[in-house]
Motif scaffolding. Structure first.
Motif, PDB file in Angstrom:
ATOM      1  N   LEU A 124       0.836  -1.198   0.000  1.00  0.00           N
ATOM      2  CA  LEU A 124       0.000   0.000   0.000  1.00  0.00           C
ATOM      3  C   LEU A 124       0.870   1.246   0.000  1.00  0.00           C
ATOM      4  CD1 LEU A 124      -2.574  -1.150   2.704  1.00  0.00           C
ATOM      5  CD2 LEU A 124      -2.802  -1.324   0.215  1.00  0.00           C
ATOM      6  N   LYS A 125       0.278   2.358  -0.380  1.00  0.00           N
ATOM      7  CA  LYS A 125       1.003   3.619  -0.415  1.00  0.00           C
ATOM      8  C   LYS A 125       0.838   4.351   0.912  1.00  0.00           C
ATOM      9  CE  LYS A 125       1.544   7.832  -3.188  1.00  0.00           C
ATOM     10  NZ  LYS A 125       1.053   8.579  -4.377  1.00  0.00           N
ATOM     11  N   PRO A 126       1.923   4.765   1.559  1.00  0.00           N
ATOM     12  CA  PRO A 126       1.811   5.494   2.834  1.00  0.00           C
ATOM     13  C   PRO A 126       1.043   6.799   2.666  1.00  0.00           C
ATOM     14  CG  PRO A 126       4.050   4.715   2.489  1.00  0.00           C
ATOM     15  CD  PRO A 126       3.324   4.503   1.191  1.00  0.00           C
ATOM     16  N   ASP A 127       0.374   7.207   3.739  1.00  0.00           N
ATOM     17  CA  ASP A 127      -0.396   8.446   3.701  1.00  0.00           C
ATOM     18  C   ASP A 127       0.500   9.680   3.663  1.00  0.00           C
ATOM     19  OD1 ASP A 127      -2.766   7.037   3.785  1.00  0.00           O
ATOM     20  OD2 ASP A 127      -2.825   7.028   5.984  1.00  0.00           O
ATOM     21  N   ILE A 128       1.669   9.566   4.261  1.00  0.00           N
ATOM     22  CA  ILE A 128       2.557  10.720   4.363  1.00  0.00           C
ATOM     23  C   ILE A 128       3.217  11.015   3.015  1.00  0.00           C
ATOM     24  CG2 ILE A 128       4.567   9.338   5.049  1.00  0.00           C
ATOM     25  CD1 ILE A 128       5.320  11.644   6.941  1.00  0.00           C
ATOM     26  N   VAL A 129       3.401  12.307   2.722  1.00  0.00           N
ATOM     27  CA  VAL A 129       4.080  12.734   1.502  1.00  0.00           C
ATOM     28  C   VAL A 129       5.593  12.596   1.704  1.00  0.00           C
ATOM     29  CG1 VAL A 129       4.458  14.690  -0.066  1.00  0.00           C
ATOM     30  CG2 VAL A 129       2.212  14.338   0.995  1.00  0.00           C
ATOM     31  N   PRO A 130       6.332  12.110   0.703  1.00  0.00           N
ATOM     32  CA  PRO A 130       7.783  11.931   0.884  1.00  0.00           C
ATOM     33  C   PRO A 130       8.504  13.182   1.385  1.00  0.00           C
ATOM     34  CG  PRO A 130       7.083  10.860  -1.134  1.00  0.00           C
ATOM     35  CD  PRO A 130       5.881  11.590  -0.595  1.00  0.00           C
ATOM     36  N   LEU A 131       8.083  14.374   0.938  1.00  0.00           N
ATOM     37  CA  LEU A 131       8.754  15.599   1.376  1.00  0.00           C
ATOM     38  C   LEU A 131       8.635  15.797   2.876  1.00  0.00           C
ATOM     39  CD1 LEU A 131      10.313  18.096   0.403  1.00  0.00           C
ATOM     40  CD2 LEU A 131       8.118  19.275   0.158  1.00  0.00           C
ATOM     41  N   GLU A 132       7.511  15.381   3.463  1.00  0.00           N
ATOM     42  CA  GLU A 132       7.309  15.536   4.898  1.00  0.00           C
ATOM     43  C   GLU A 132       8.180  14.581   5.703  1.00  0.00           C
ATOM     44  OE1 GLU A 132       3.184  15.025   5.618  1.00  0.00           O
ATOM     45  OE2 GLU A 132       2.566  16.781   4.456  1.00  0.00           O
ATOM     46  N   MET A 133       8.699  13.543   5.062  1.00  0.00           N
ATOM     47  CA  MET A 133       9.513  12.556   5.765  1.00  0.00           C
ATOM     48  C   MET A 133      10.930  13.064   6.037  1.00  0.00           C
ATOM     49  SD  MET A 133       8.253   9.185   3.638  1.00  0.00           S
ATOM     50  CE  MET A 133       8.996   7.947   4.693  1.00  0.00           C
ATOM     51  N   LEU A 134      11.289  14.173   5.426  1.00  0.00           N
ATOM     52  CA  LEU A 134      12.639  14.704   5.629  1.00  0.00           C
ATOM     53  C   LEU A 134      12.894  15.116   7.074  1.00  0.00           C
ATOM     54  CD1 LEU A 134      13.023  16.895   2.407  1.00  0.00           C
ATOM     55  CD2 LEU A 134      14.109  14.695   2.871  1.00  0.00           C
ATOM     56  N   TRP A 135      11.835  15.505   7.798  1.00  0.00           N
ATOM     57  CA  TRP A 135      12.005  16.057   9.143  1.00  0.00           C
ATOM     58  C   TRP A 135      11.733  15.044  10.245  1.00  0.00           C
ATOM     59  CZ3 TRP A 135      14.540  20.415   9.151  1.00  0.00           C
ATOM     60  CH2 TRP A 135      14.471  21.230   8.028  1.00  0.00           C
TER      61      TRP A 135
ATOM     62  N   ARG B 262       8.992  13.455  11.088  1.00  0.00           N
ATOM     63  CA  ARG B 262       7.708  13.493  11.782  1.00  0.00           C
ATOM     64  C   ARG B 262       6.833  12.319  11.340  1.00  0.00           C
ATOM     65  NH1 ARG B 262       6.686  16.157  16.545  1.00  0.00           N
ATOM     66  NH2 ARG B 262       4.515  16.780  16.702  1.00  0.00           N
ATOM     67  N   PHE B 263       7.352  11.119  11.454  1.00  0.00           N
ATOM     68  CA  PHE B 263       6.586   9.918  11.157  1.00  0.00           C
ATOM     69  C   PHE B 263       7.160   8.787  11.984  1.00  0.00           C
ATOM     70  CE2 PHE B 263      10.144   9.970   8.253  1.00  0.00           C
ATOM     71  CZ  PHE B 263      10.539   8.652   8.125  1.00  0.00           C
ATOM     72  N   VAL B 264       6.441   7.672  12.060  1.00  0.00           N
ATOM     73  CA  VAL B 264       6.846   6.611  12.974  1.00  0.00           C
ATOM     74  C   VAL B 264       7.862   5.691  12.319  1.00  0.00           C
ATOM     75  CG1 VAL B 264       4.666   6.671  14.205  1.00  0.00           C
ATOM     76  CG2 VAL B 264       4.916   5.128  12.266  1.00  0.00           C
ATOM     77  N   GLY B 265       8.670   5.103  13.178  1.00  0.00           N
ATOM     78  CA  GLY B 265       9.730   4.203  12.748  1.00  0.00           C
ATOM     79  C   GLY B 265      10.726   4.062  13.878  1.00  0.00           C
ATOM     80  N   PRO B 266      11.805   3.331  13.678  1.00  0.00           N
ATOM     81  CA  PRO B 266      12.871   3.308  14.690  1.00  0.00           C
ATOM     82  C   PRO B 266      13.280   4.737  15.030  1.00  0.00           C
ATOM     83  CG  PRO B 266      13.282   1.686  12.986  1.00  0.00           C
ATOM     84  CD  PRO B 266      12.114   2.496  12.506  1.00  0.00           C
ATOM     85  N   MET B 267      13.436   5.027  16.310  1.00  0.00           N
ATOM     86  CA  MET B 267      13.436   6.428  16.734  1.00  0.00           C
ATOM     87  C   MET B 267      14.580   7.270  16.190  1.00  0.00           C
ATOM     88  SD  MET B 267      14.477   6.156  20.745  1.00  0.00           S
ATOM     89  CE  MET B 267      16.106   5.663  21.294  1.00  0.00           C
ATOM     90  N   GLY B 268      15.688   6.668  15.784  1.00  0.00           N
ATOM     91  CA  GLY B 268      16.794   7.474  15.268  1.00  0.00           C
ATOM     92  C   GLY B 268      16.934   7.448  13.767  1.00  0.00           C
ATOM     93  N   THR B 269      15.967   6.858  13.067  1.00  0.00           N
ATOM     94  CA  THR B 269      16.134   6.645  11.631  1.00  0.00           C
ATOM     95  C   THR B 269      15.179   7.465  10.772  1.00  0.00           C
ATOM     96  OG1 THR B 269      14.544   4.814  11.515  1.00  0.00           O
ATOM     97  CG2 THR B 269      16.807   4.268  12.143  1.00  0.00           C
ATOM     98  N   THR B 270      14.407   8.348  11.373  1.00  0.00           N
ATOM     99  CA  THR B 270      13.371   9.039  10.604  1.00  0.00           C
ATOM    100  C   THR B 270      13.774  10.442  10.146  1.00  0.00           C
ATOM    101  OG1 THR B 270      12.347   9.819  12.661  1.00  0.00           O
ATOM    102  CG2 THR B 270      11.526   7.751  11.743  1.00  0.00           C
ATOM    103  N   ALA B 271      14.759  11.058  10.774  1.00  0.00           N
ATOM    104  CA  ALA B 271      15.156  12.426  10.419  1.00  0.00           C
ATOM    105  C   ALA B 271      16.145  12.384   9.260  1.00  0.00           C
ATOM    106  CB  ALA B 271      15.762  13.139  11.629  1.00  0.00           C
ATOM    107  N   MET B 272      15.635  12.350   8.050  1.00  0.00           N
ATOM    108  CA  MET B 272      16.483  12.154   6.872  1.00  0.00           C
ATOM    109  C   MET B 272      17.531  13.259   6.717  1.00  0.00           C
ATOM    110  SD  MET B 272      15.458   9.333   5.600  1.00  0.00           S
ATOM    111  CE  MET B 272      14.801   8.662   7.116  1.00  0.00           C
ATOM    112  N   LEU B 273      17.127  14.494   6.926  1.00  0.00           N
ATOM    113  CA  LEU B 273      18.064  15.609   6.753  1.00  0.00           C
ATOM    114  C   LEU B 273      19.198  15.539   7.769  1.00  0.00           C
ATOM    115  CD1 LEU B 273      15.694  18.650   6.005  1.00  0.00           C
ATOM    116  CD2 LEU B 273      17.137  17.378   4.407  1.00  0.00           C
TER     117      LEU B 273
END
Length: 323
Positions: free
Chosen positions: A169-180, A182-193
């Protein structure tokens, strides 16, 4: 245990403490956003894993009657384990991972610079196999500072983008929003920037080589573009795959491990590409939503073979160049 300045698997032009303290600094920056989002629990979990890694190493030294040395590589192992955990994980789970990493994977081979497998990857892989339902259980990043610092978390669970992709399935979050982050996952792996900035810091400081992570990401991106798991454009598939789960984090902090990665530039390039392709293979065909740590361990196993093959090619060509 060999001294920190005489570890056989590391380059001699840089001291091991210098390498490890710089990596520790980079890893500590990844605790900032989880602390902002969730409160003090991420810091407490990192403290527990680091403390247990150090205590386990002290116990090993006492049993073997060896001198106890300060070893910053234990900080790196503990921080990596904590950052690969969901913030709502019970504290005994990262504790088991930390003890497994030091007592089973690190100590039997001689300690710093001698381990054929990445201890943190092995520890996380172990708890993933034993408790997968807890390992991939997350709470919303908008929950705020209500999580208990040390107690169990019983809040409503949400699916991570990696878990949604695993279901096709396609995630609800927009890829651009994942840069910061603000989405769930392993706690140190989500802040792409932040992870990207840490990678640039390590490369420019010559703490890490660029070949392995670059070819790792290229191989993963190529697979994502050619074989998307969801109905979307190749570029959108690449964005979701690279920014979900622990793939990007492992590319920066685990593929670049100077102990378990190959020593030559050509071998590191092949190693990175192999590991990136293997991560995507685990995502497509594996049982779990994330398989980066398993891919790291499998790649560690072939690292000496890649170095040997690269050395044989250089000798056969009549030209020996040390990378």
């Amino acid at each position: 245990m060999p001294s920190l300045q005489e570890t056989p698997c590391l380059r001699k032009e840089r001291s091991v403490p210098s390498l490890m303290w710089n990596v520790t600094l980079a890893l500590c920056t990844l605790l900032v956003l989880p602390t902002v989002y969730y409160g003090w629990r991420p810091l407490a979990m990192a403290f527990v894993t680091v403390a247990l890694c150090c205590l386990a190493e002290v116990a090993v030294c006492l049993v073997r009657r060896r001198t106890i040395h300060s070893d910053p590589s234990l900080l790196v192992t503990g921080l990596v384990i904590a950052l690969l955990m969901p913030v709502n994980a019970p504290f005994w789970m990262p504790a088991v991972a930390a003890l497994f990493a030091v007592l089973v994977v690190r100590a039997p081979f001689g300690g710093t610079g001698c381990t054929p497998f990445n201890p943190a990857a092995a520890g996380v892989a172990f708890v993933t196999i034993c408790w997968p339902e807890r390992m991939f259980s997350y709470v919303s990043s908008t929950i705020g500072w209500v999580l208990p610092v040390f107690g169990d978390c019983t809040y409503m669970e949400v699916r991570s983008p990696a878990g949604v992709l695993k279901e096709g399935l396609k995630p609800d979050i927009v890829p651009l929003e994942m840069l910061w982050g603000r989405f769930v996952g392993p706690m140190g792996t989500t802040a792409m920037l932040v992870i990207g900035a840490c990678g640039l810091f390590l490369v420019f400081r010559r703490i890490a080589n660029w070949e392995a992570p670059v070819f790792f990401l290229l191989a993963a991106a190529l697979w994502a573009a050619l074989c998307p798991r969801i109905a979307c454009s190749p570029l959108t598939s690449v964005k979701y795959e690279l920014m979900s789960g622990s793939l990007f984090f492992c590319a920066i902090f685990m593929v670049t491990d100077p102990v378990t990665a190959p020593r030559t530039a050509v071998a590191r390039s092949i190693y990175g590409a192999f590991c990136g392709a293997l991560v995507m293979a685990f995502r497509h065909f594996g049982a779990y939503e994330q398989g980066a740590c398993f891919a790291i361990l499998a790649s560690n196993a072939i690292a000496p073979l890649l170095d040997r093959a690269a050395g044989a090619v250089r000798v056969w060509g009549g030209k020996i160049v040390e990378s």
